[in-house]
Design an enzyme around this catalytic site. Structure first.
Site, short mmCIF file in Angstrom:
data_model
loop_
_atom_site.label_atom_id
_atom_site.label_comp_id
_atom_site.label_asym_id
_atom_site.label_seq_id
_atom_site.Cartn_x
_atom_site.Cartn_y
_atom_site.Cartn_z
CB ALA A 26 4.99 0.22 -2.83
CB SER A 27 0.09 1.64 -4.31
OG SER A 27 -0.65 1.89 -3.11
CE LYS A 28 -3.52 5.29 -1.29
NZ LYS A 28 -4.56 5.94 -2.08
CE1 TYR A 34 -3.76 2.41 0.62
CE2 TYR A 34 -2.69 3.01 2.69
CZ TYR A 34 -3.67 3.23 1.73
OH TYR A 34 -4.57 4.26 1.90
#
Ligand SMILES: NC(=O)c1ccc[n+]([C@@H]2O[C@H](COP(=O)([O-])OP(=O)(O)OC[C@H]3O[C@@H](n4cnc5c(N)ncnc54)[C@H](OP(=O)(O)O)[C@@H]3O)[C@@H](O)[C@H]2O)c1
Length: 270
Positions: free
Chosen positions: A159-161, A157
């Site tokens: 990493a995605s943000k 999460y």
């Protein structure tokens, strides 16, 4: 009032069937915006659209899996077909995970979370951009404090943000000459079903929250603050005094911030 700046504006919101996206639609509708709603659950979207109409706004919606480029494109097109353009794009659709990385038994979580949280925002932004340039509009990304600092059990999460932050921070510079502002929102805990929907080590939704939801911010209050930041065309909003202090601390004592994140997760506060 600040939110009156959204009167008659055409606002596209991804992830509008629940939580923050739904509340954004309702508040914007109350201030006279025309909202265009996307998410996978069509029945929920229909209900949100009806609630928006009940508050004096106009709403259109479309079933959208934001991880599919053609769906993202169709959502942007719906705004143009129905209302004639796009003034504000809010990239909000997203989900989280909850598992130490090495305990993950389904590695597809990595791809799924990047496809929705990051690539979904990339696709929708790409197709909305010509219209945002025309309107000298506002481009918005709903990130998370996890987009500012790493958090154990939330590695993918985070990493995605972080990916979203890098993307939108770069676009802010590219789009300045076109008069398009870019606001990245970094909320802490907000009372929504996000933690129930979080994927566990087996890649399936947990079904219940792992934190004391009483400590989370009410969604109405969180969204009001977020929309005020968007109305002011602020570059970013880090929500909560403690979070802002933590970011300063990270500059001088990053390992202390790591320990705070570790303690917070192991005590069940995060
Ligand atoms: N609540 C918090 O504490 C918190 C904190 C920091 C950041 N955030 C961020 O805030 C955003 C909204 O989350 P929330 O708290 O409002 O959670 P939520 O209530 O679970 O809402 C998530 C929304 O995203 C949509 N969505 C998920 N996958 C999608 C997909 N493939 N295509 C299109 N839409 C999709 C969901 O709709 P469907 O299921 O109908 O598709 C839903 O409308 C997320 O980006 C999240 O990371 C939340």
């Amino acid at each position: 009032m600040l939110l009156d700046r959204f009167k008659d504006k055409i606002v596209v919101i991804s992830g509008a069937s629940s939580g923050i996206g739904r509340e954004m639609a309702l508040q914007l509708a109350r201030h006279g915006a025309r909202v265009v709603l996307g998410a996978r659950r069509e029945e929920e979207l229909r209900r949100v659209a009806e609630e928006c109409a009940g508050r004096g706004g106009q709403a259109a919606y479309r079933r959208t899996d934001i991880s599919r480029e053609e769906d993202a494109r169709a959502l942007a097109e719906l705004a143009v077909e129905r209302f004639g353009g796009i003034d504000v794009l809010i990239n909000n659709a997203g989900f989280t995970m909850y598992s130490p990385f090495e305990e993950l038994r389904d590695l597809s979580v990595a791809e799924r979370i990047m496809r929705v949280n990051f690539l979904g925002s990339v696709y929708l932004t790409y197709y909305a951009l010509p219209h945002l340039k025309k309107s000298r509009g506002r481009l918005v990304a709903v990130s998370s404090l996890t987009g500012k600092t790493g958090v154990p059990t939330r590695s993918l999460y985070a990493a995605s943000k972080h990916a979203m932050a890098g993307f939108f921070d770069s676009l802010r510079i590219e789009l300045k000459k076109h008069g398009v502002s870019v606001t990245v929102l970094y909320p802490g805990f907000v009372k929504t079903p996000i933690r129930e929907n979080a994927l566990g080590p087996d890649g399936k939704p947990l079904g219940s929250s792992h934190i004391d939801e009483g400590s989370a911010m009410e969604v109405e209050e969180a969204v009001r603050r977020m929309l005020e930041a968007v109305a002011r065309r602020k570059r970013e909003l880090v929500m909560g005094a403690r979070a802002r202090l933590g970011l300063w601390l990270k500059l001088i004592a990053p390992s202390l911030v790591d320990r705070m994140a570790e303690r917070s997760v192991s005590s069940g506060k995060t």
